[in-house]
Design an enzyme around this catalytic site. Structure first.
Site, PDB file in Angstrom:
ATOM      1  N   CYS A  78       0.099   3.606   2.919  1.00  0.00           N
ATOM      2  CA  CYS A  78       0.517   3.746   3.920  1.00  0.00           C
ATOM      3  C   CYS A  78       2.067   3.135   4.279  1.00  0.00           C
ATOM      4  O   CYS A  78       2.256   3.759   5.553  1.00  0.00           O
ATOM      5  CB  CYS A  78       0.061   1.724   4.295  1.00  0.00           C
ATOM      6  SG  CYS A  78      -1.470   0.947   4.569  1.00  0.00           S
ATOM      7  N   CYS A  86       1.007  -1.726  -0.342  1.00  0.00           N
ATOM      8  CA  CYS A  86      -0.307  -0.146  -0.049  1.00  0.00           C
ATOM      9  C   CYS A  86       0.848   1.535   0.203  1.00  0.00           C
ATOM     10  O   CYS A  86       1.130   2.059   0.576  1.00  0.00           O
ATOM     11  CB  CYS A  86      -1.359   0.402   1.140  1.00  0.00           C
ATOM     12  SG  CYS A  86      -1.637   1.484   1.525  1.00  0.00           S
TER      13      CYS A  86
END
Length: 154
Positions: free
Chosen positions: A82, A79
């Site tokens: 993230c 991600c």
């Protein structure tokens, strides 16, 4: 290495936890003694987010939030957003001074906890206080937003 903020002048200092265990660290700017780098029950220092799993979530987050709020970073290695907020969470963990804890939960490796809290989008930040989830932040947000939401729970 942990980053600690000097309580007197506000300067950020890199502190090696192994050396700090033997000698108390001092601020490189003003010379004031820095707070000791503490170690948690799982053996990691308060300067970095800890990793939690399905097996450790109840003890490391729910039970631990009785003494101080716990922010759970629900993330995955693939991600991009993230990875963008990871340095922010590292900074907040280093600046916590024991007022709160930050932990990381890999949603790919821990589907039980992810399902329990209905994590449908990552990054998702969950804030626990006194054993209950009290706040949720979805998406990559600025450091000030995370810090203010955490401060509201202190």
């Amino acid at each position: 290495m942990a980053i600690q903020t000097c309580p007197k002048c506000g300067a950020k200092n890199r502190v090696d936890e192994r050396v700090a265990a033997v000698n108390q660290a001092v601020c490189g700017k003003c010379g004031t003694k820095l707070p000791e780098v503490t170690t948690t029950a799982s053996g990691s220092s308060n300067g970095k987010p800890e990793v939690v799993t399905d097996a450790t979530f109840a003890s490391e987050v729910v039970s631990a939030s009785a003494s101080a709020p716990v922010l759970v970073d629900c993330w995955a290695p693939w991600c991009g957003p993230c990875r963008m907020i990871a340095p922010i969470l590292d900074q907040l963990a280093a600046e916590s001074g024991g007022r709160y804890r930050i932990v990381k939960l890999n949603v790919d490796e821990n589907p039980q906890t992810s399902a329990q809290f209905q994590i449908r989008s990552i990054p998702t930040l969950l804030i626990f206080k006194r054993g209950k989830m009290v706040d949720q932040i979805v998406g990559a947000v600025p450091k000030q937003t995370i810090a203010s939401r955490l401060a509201a729970q202190l």
